[in-house]
Design a protein around this motif. Sequence first.
Motif, short mmCIF file in Angstrom:
data_model
loop_
_atom_site.label_atom_id
_atom_site.label_comp_id
_atom_site.label_asym_id
_atom_site.label_seq_id
_atom_site.Cartn_x
_atom_site.Cartn_y
_atom_site.Cartn_z
N UNK A 1 0.81 -1.23 0.00
CA UNK A 1 0.00 0.00 0.00
C UNK A 1 0.84 1.27 0.00
N UNK A 2 2.16 1.12 -0.15
CA UNK A 2 3.06 2.29 -0.02
C UNK A 2 2.70 3.44 -0.94
N UNK A 3 2.12 3.11 -2.08
CA UNK A 3 1.80 4.15 -3.06
C UNK A 3 0.81 5.17 -2.50
N UNK A 4 0.09 4.80 -1.42
CA UNK A 4 -0.90 5.72 -0.83
C UNK A 4 -0.33 6.54 0.33
N UNK A 5 0.94 6.38 0.65
CA UNK A 5 1.53 7.12 1.77
C UNK A 5 1.32 8.62 1.59
N UNK A 6 0.96 9.28 2.67
CA UNK A 6 0.76 10.74 2.64
C UNK A 6 -0.58 11.16 2.08
N UNK A 7 -1.45 10.18 1.75
CA UNK A 7 -2.76 10.50 1.19
C UNK A 7 -3.86 9.91 2.08
N UNK A 8 -5.10 10.26 1.75
CA UNK A 8 -6.25 9.55 2.34
C UNK A 8 -6.69 8.50 1.34
N UNK A 9 -6.42 7.24 1.65
CA UNK A 9 -6.87 6.13 0.80
C UNK A 9 -8.39 6.01 0.92
N UNK A 10 -9.09 6.00 -0.21
CA UNK A 10 -10.56 5.99 -0.15
C UNK A 10 -11.14 4.63 -0.50
N UNK A 11 -12.01 4.16 0.39
CA UNK A 11 -12.72 2.90 0.14
C UNK A 11 -13.98 3.12 -0.68
N UNK A 12 -14.25 4.38 -1.04
CA UNK A 12 -15.45 4.66 -1.83
C UNK A 12 -15.16 4.60 -3.32
N UNK A 13 -13.89 4.69 -3.69
CA UNK A 13 -13.57 4.72 -5.12
C UNK A 13 -13.34 3.30 -5.65
N UNK A 14 -13.62 3.15 -6.94
CA UNK A 14 -13.37 1.85 -7.59
C UNK A 14 -11.89 1.52 -7.51
N UNK A 15 -11.03 2.55 -7.65
CA UNK A 15 -9.58 2.32 -7.61
C UNK A 15 -9.15 1.78 -6.24
N UNK A 16 -9.67 2.40 -5.19
CA UNK A 16 -9.31 1.97 -3.84
C UNK A 16 -9.79 0.55 -3.56
N UNK B 1 -10.43 -1.77 -5.70
CA UNK B 1 -9.69 -2.74 -6.52
C UNK B 1 -8.29 -2.96 -5.96
N UNK B 2 -7.64 -1.88 -5.50
CA UNK B 2 -6.29 -2.00 -4.94
C UNK B 2 -6.30 -2.93 -3.72
N UNK B 3 -7.38 -2.85 -2.95
CA UNK B 3 -7.51 -3.69 -1.77
C UNK B 3 -7.84 -5.14 -2.14
N UNK B 4 -8.30 -5.33 -3.38
CA UNK B 4 -8.71 -6.66 -3.80
C UNK B 4 -10.15 -6.95 -3.44
N UNK B 5 -10.92 -5.89 -3.14
CA UNK B 5 -12.32 -6.06 -2.74
C UNK B 5 -13.21 -6.28 -3.97
N UNK B 6 -12.97 -5.46 -5.02
CA UNK B 6 -13.73 -5.64 -6.26
C UNK B 6 -12.76 -5.60 -7.44
N UNK B 7 -13.16 -6.23 -8.51
CA UNK B 7 -12.36 -6.18 -9.73
C UNK B 7 -12.84 -5.01 -10.57
N UNK B 8 -11.90 -4.33 -11.27
CA UNK B 8 -12.34 -3.27 -12.19
C UNK B 8 -12.00 -3.68 -13.61
#
Length: 255
Positions: A231-246, A248-255
């Motif tokens: 998850x290092x790429x999100x350092x210094x940011x607010x990682x959002x669980x509302x976005x498709x990108x977030x 997908x990065x977590x492996x919750x949904x496929x995009x």
Amino acid sequence: MLNPDIDLSGQCAIVTGASRGIGAATARRLAKAGAKVTLLARSSNDIKALADEIGDNALAICCDVSSWPAIKQAVEKTLKRFGSLNILVNNAGVIDPVARIENADPAAWSQVVDINLQGPFYAVRAVLPAMAENGGVIVNVSSGAATNALEGWSHYCTTKAALFSLTQCVHKECADQGVRCVGISPGTVATDMQTVIKESGVNPVSQLDWSQHISPQIVGDAITWLCTDAARTYDGTDFSLKTAEGRAALGWVKV
Ligand code: NAP
């Protein structure tokens, strides 16, 4: 469970606001990943029960995060019990009392600042000396309210906006010492906080159907994943669980 293979054995975490909701789910998930966990909250019976459930890898410390001496002592006790400290989850937070600015009680407004903003700063301040030695990760539980004004939530929106700034400041000052800092904006989550929001009847969030909220376990999964190098790429940011990108990065949904 998402990313069940995450291995945090040998790591030690402090989770604030671990008595229920997102904090309790996160503490359980970090422990499942093998981390030792210190649980902080004011409801001592609830954190003791959770520590008993987790077993020897858990320590419950009754602690009001708005108190600098209490936070400092909790960090000292954690280091004494587990010998190191690599993860801090700044999760404790409140939203009540919900009130428009003209009706807000100044003392109650300040109390929210003490819990939602001073608390995370105190915790960061207390853990940094230990983390600067061996590296570490700080996860600040943020909110979409950090960047969106909502009626009746001036205390909450402003403290979450300031917490996002704290995430950025910690990242700027500490990344080169091996201390990562990242925020998480989870969307709406089925916890006691949403019950308070619904009962207020103020602003569109209070009108959401309960089925629209995600489970605290998903947020616990996301926070645990944020503690990994993936998850290092999100350092210094607010990682959002509302976005498709977030998601997908977590492996919750496929995009
Ligand atoms: P919750 O179920 O109400 O839990 C809040 C936690 O914070 C409890 O464990 C509470 O423990 C602790 N806490 C509150 N004041 C404290 C203090 N002074 N000292 C120590 N602990 C304190 O709410 P939640 O939804 O899990 O919220 C957790 C975090 O997620 C908060 O930062 C919140 O802003 C954020 N968040 C929630 C949502 C959502 O929709 N639920 C959305 C975005 C962000 P004690 O009362 O036992 O002290």
